[in-house]
Design a protein around this motif. Structure first.
Motif, mmCIF file in Angstrom:
data_model
loop_
_atom_site.group_PDB
_atom_site.id
_atom_site.type_symbol
_atom_site.label_atom_id
_atom_site.label_comp_id
_atom_site.label_asym_id
_atom_site.label_seq_id
_atom_site.Cartn_x
_atom_site.Cartn_y
_atom_site.Cartn_z
ATOM 1 N N LEU A 1 108.138 -54.863 131.033
ATOM 2 C CA LEU A 1 107.817 -55.546 129.632
ATOM 3 C C LEU A 1 108.717 -55.551 128.400
ATOM 4 C CD1 LEU A 1 103.783 -55.098 129.731
ATOM 5 C CD2 LEU A 1 105.084 -56.903 130.646
ATOM 6 N N LEU A 2 109.238 -54.345 128.277
ATOM 7 C CA LEU A 2 110.090 -54.273 126.946
ATOM 8 C C LEU A 2 111.454 -55.164 127.430
ATOM 9 C CD1 LEU A 2 109.876 -50.388 126.208
ATOM 10 C CD2 LEU A 2 109.017 -52.106 124.936
ATOM 11 N N HIS A 3 111.656 -54.967 128.765
ATOM 12 C CA HIS A 3 113.140 -55.803 129.064
ATOM 13 C C HIS A 3 112.453 -57.334 128.726
ATOM 14 C CE1 HIS A 3 116.555 -57.399 131.254
ATOM 15 N NE2 HIS A 3 115.704 -58.157 131.853
ATOM 16 N N ARG B 1 94.922 -54.856 132.175
ATOM 17 C CA ARG B 1 96.069 -54.052 131.863
ATOM 18 C C ARG B 1 97.235 -54.588 131.346
ATOM 19 N NH1 ARG B 1 94.207 -48.677 135.717
ATOM 20 N NH2 ARG B 1 91.862 -48.920 134.997
ATOM 21 N N VAL B 2 97.832 -55.225 132.225
ATOM 22 C CA VAL B 2 99.358 -55.933 131.884
ATOM 23 C C VAL B 2 99.245 -56.643 130.550
ATOM 24 C CG1 VAL B 2 100.878 -57.225 132.663
ATOM 25 C CG2 VAL B 2 99.768 -55.847 134.304
ATOM 26 N N VAL C 1 96.961 -56.711 128.343
ATOM 27 C CA VAL C 1 96.716 -56.028 127.137
ATOM 28 C C VAL C 1 98.070 -55.371 126.560
ATOM 29 C CG1 VAL C 1 95.458 -53.967 126.310
ATOM 30 C CG2 VAL C 1 94.123 -55.581 127.285
ATOM 31 N N LEU C 2 98.666 -54.842 127.768
ATOM 32 C CA LEU C 2 99.983 -53.948 127.076
ATOM 33 C C LEU C 2 100.995 -55.284 126.404
ATOM 34 C CD1 LEU C 2 101.864 -51.629 126.478
ATOM 35 C CD2 LEU C 2 102.262 -51.917 128.985
ATOM 36 N N ALA C 3 100.948 -56.152 127.002
ATOM 37 C CA ALA C 3 101.864 -57.440 126.571
ATOM 38 C C ALA C 3 101.473 -57.724 125.338
ATOM 39 C CB ALA C 3 101.881 -58.542 127.693
ATOM 40 N N GLY C 4 100.003 -57.842 124.855
ATOM 41 C CA GLY C 4 99.619 -58.340 123.621
ATOM 42 C C GLY C 4 100.061 -57.428 122.507
ATOM 43 N N LEU C 5 99.757 -56.055 123.085
ATOM 44 C CA LEU C 5 100.275 -55.201 122.140
ATOM 45 C C LEU C 5 101.502 -55.072 121.678
ATOM 46 C CD1 LEU C 5 98.209 -51.958 123.435
ATOM 47 C CD2 LEU C 5 97.630 -53.380 121.460
ATOM 48 N N LEU C 6 102.575 -55.480 122.660
ATOM 49 C CA LEU C 6 103.808 -55.493 122.246
ATOM 50 C C LEU C 6 104.381 -56.750 121.368
ATOM 51 C CD1 LEU C 6 105.549 -54.838 125.729
ATOM 52 C CD2 LEU C 6 105.549 -53.479 123.741
ATOM 53 N N TYR C 7 103.467 -57.915 121.728
ATOM 54 C CA TYR C 7 103.795 -59.137 120.753
ATOM 55 C C TYR C 7 103.278 -58.843 119.310
ATOM 56 C CZ TYR C 7 104.776 -62.836 124.345
ATOM 57 O OH TYR C 7 105.231 -63.546 125.321
ATOM 58 N N ALA C 8 102.073 -57.860 119.374
ATOM 59 C CA ALA C 8 101.552 -57.529 117.909
ATOM 60 C C ALA C 8 102.486 -56.623 117.334
ATOM 61 C CB ALA C 8 100.275 -57.075 118.086
ATOM 62 N N ALA C 9 103.275 -55.820 118.231
ATOM 63 C CA ALA C 9 104.174 -54.654 117.421
ATOM 64 C C ALA C 9 105.515 -55.416 116.707
ATOM 65 C CB ALA C 9 104.664 -53.959 118.514
ATOM 66 N N VAL C 10 105.495 -56.739 117.240
ATOM 67 C CA VAL C 10 106.699 -57.663 116.414
ATOM 68 C C VAL C 10 105.902 -58.403 115.236
ATOM 69 C CG1 VAL C 10 108.341 -59.254 116.797
ATOM 70 C CG2 VAL C 10 108.026 -57.659 118.689
ATOM 71 N N THR C 11 104.869 -58.975 115.520
ATOM 72 C CA THR C 11 104.304 -60.094 114.749
ATOM 73 C C THR C 11 103.686 -59.476 113.577
ATOM 74 O OG1 THR C 11 102.292 -60.264 115.860
ATOM 75 C CG2 THR C 11 104.051 -61.782 116.535
ATOM 76 N N LEU C 12 102.864 -58.361 113.690
ATOM 77 C CA LEU C 12 102.210 -57.831 112.546
ATOM 78 C C LEU C 12 103.402 -57.313 111.530
ATOM 79 C CD1 LEU C 12 99.099 -55.932 114.338
ATOM 80 C CD2 LEU C 12 99.116 -57.990 113.064
ATOM 81 N N PRO C 13 104.407 -56.599 111.926
ATOM 82 C CA PRO C 13 104.968 -56.093 110.654
ATOM 83 C C PRO C 13 105.751 -57.222 110.109
ATOM 84 C CG PRO C 13 105.467 -54.508 112.592
ATOM 85 C CD PRO C 13 104.431 -55.795 113.061
ATOM 86 N N TYR D 1 103.172 -61.559 133.926
ATOM 87 C CA TYR D 1 102.554 -62.525 135.011
ATOM 88 C C TYR D 1 102.998 -61.651 136.652
ATOM 89 C CZ TYR D 1 99.966 -66.318 133.148
ATOM 90 O OH TYR D 1 99.209 -66.943 132.429
ATOM 91 N N SER D 2 104.362 -61.256 136.589
ATOM 92 C CA SER D 2 104.919 -60.815 137.861
ATOM 93 C C SER D 2 104.224 -59.428 137.955
ATOM 94 C CB SER D 2 106.486 -60.594 137.439
ATOM 95 O OG SER D 2 107.133 -61.986 137.422
ATOM 96 N N LEU D 3 104.187 -58.664 137.040
ATOM 97 C CA LEU D 3 103.620 -57.479 137.235
ATOM 98 C C LEU D 3 101.952 -57.510 137.591
ATOM 99 C CD1 LEU D 3 104.947 -55.491 134.122
ATOM 100 C CD2 LEU D 3 105.515 -54.914 136.448
#
Length: 220
Positions: free
Chosen positions: A18-20, A190-191, A193-205, A179-181
């Motif tokens: 997901l980081l990739h 679970r996938v 939720v983690l993807a959403g957290l990564l989006y939020a880690a960029v958009t919230l700051p 989607y692939s994972l």
């Protein structure tokens, strides 16, 4: 406890992929913004032009870009341009589509900012004998663009979020990787939720920075 451990274990397995995808999303967004901002400025000048032809062309480009969803623009670029002999990679198609969509929205923000500068500024420049073009570019535009910063930053956040549309044409960005994972593990919740957290880690700051910039500008 075992459920929480299981979730953390799955997330640890999903995170590298997901980081990739996140890096790919950020790269696409950055490219769209870097291309879109100069194009937005050019479109805003076209819309403000007193030349009817130039004004009409600018309005058509902007209204089509704002009127169609970003996904439709993406499909038009990806599936439409090859019919005219223009061969594009899927990543290039995404960048072009998002740049167009982004520039059209930003052009209206820039136009509103420039037109918010009191007309007396231009008249004062003319009274001093300055060329109207120099007055516009060196006095009016800098003042107008200053007020557009929060709006442009907010639109840039939306451009980053719109990169999720790239999964529809198999670009390996964050949503595509999710989607692939999910298909491999069947742990879609679970996938995502983690993807959403990564989006939020960029958009919230980014949102907090936008709000801070807006407050600073309002204080000046």
């Amino acid at each position: 406890m075992s459920t929480n451990t299981s979730i953390l274990t799955d997330w640890a397995q999903f995170l590298p992929t997901l980081l990739h995808g996140l890096v790919q999303s950020l790269w696409i967004a950055a490219a769209a913004i870097l291309i879109g901002l100069p194009l937005a400025f050019a479109l805003s000048l076209m819309v403000m032009s007193k030349n009817r032809l130039v004004n009409a062309m600018g309005l058509v480009i902007v209204e089509i870009g704002r009127g169609m969803p970003a996904l439709v623009i993406l499909y038009l670029v990806y599936y439409g341009l090859p019919r005219f002999g223009v061969s594009l990679t899927n990543i290039a198609s995404v960048i072009i589509a998002l740049s167009w969509n982004y520039s059209c929205y930003c052009s209206e923000i820039i136009r509103a900012g420039i037109q918010s500068v009191p007309s007396g500024q231009l008249e004062a420049g003319q009274a001093l004998g300055l060329d109207p073009r120099i007055t516009f570019l060196r006095i009016i535009v800098p003042q107008g663009l200053k007020s557009t910063i929060p709006g442009l930053m907010g639109q840039s956040i939306l451009a980053f979020q719109d990169t999720s549309l790239a999964y529809t044409i198999a670009v390996p960005e964050l949503m595509k990787q999710a989607y692939s994972l999910g298909g491999e593990s069947f742990q879609y919740l679970r996938v995502f939720v983690l993807a959403g957290l990564l989006y939020a880690a960029v958009t919230l700051p980014s949102t907090w920075i936008t709000m801070w910039a807006e407050r600073r500008i309002n204080r000046v």
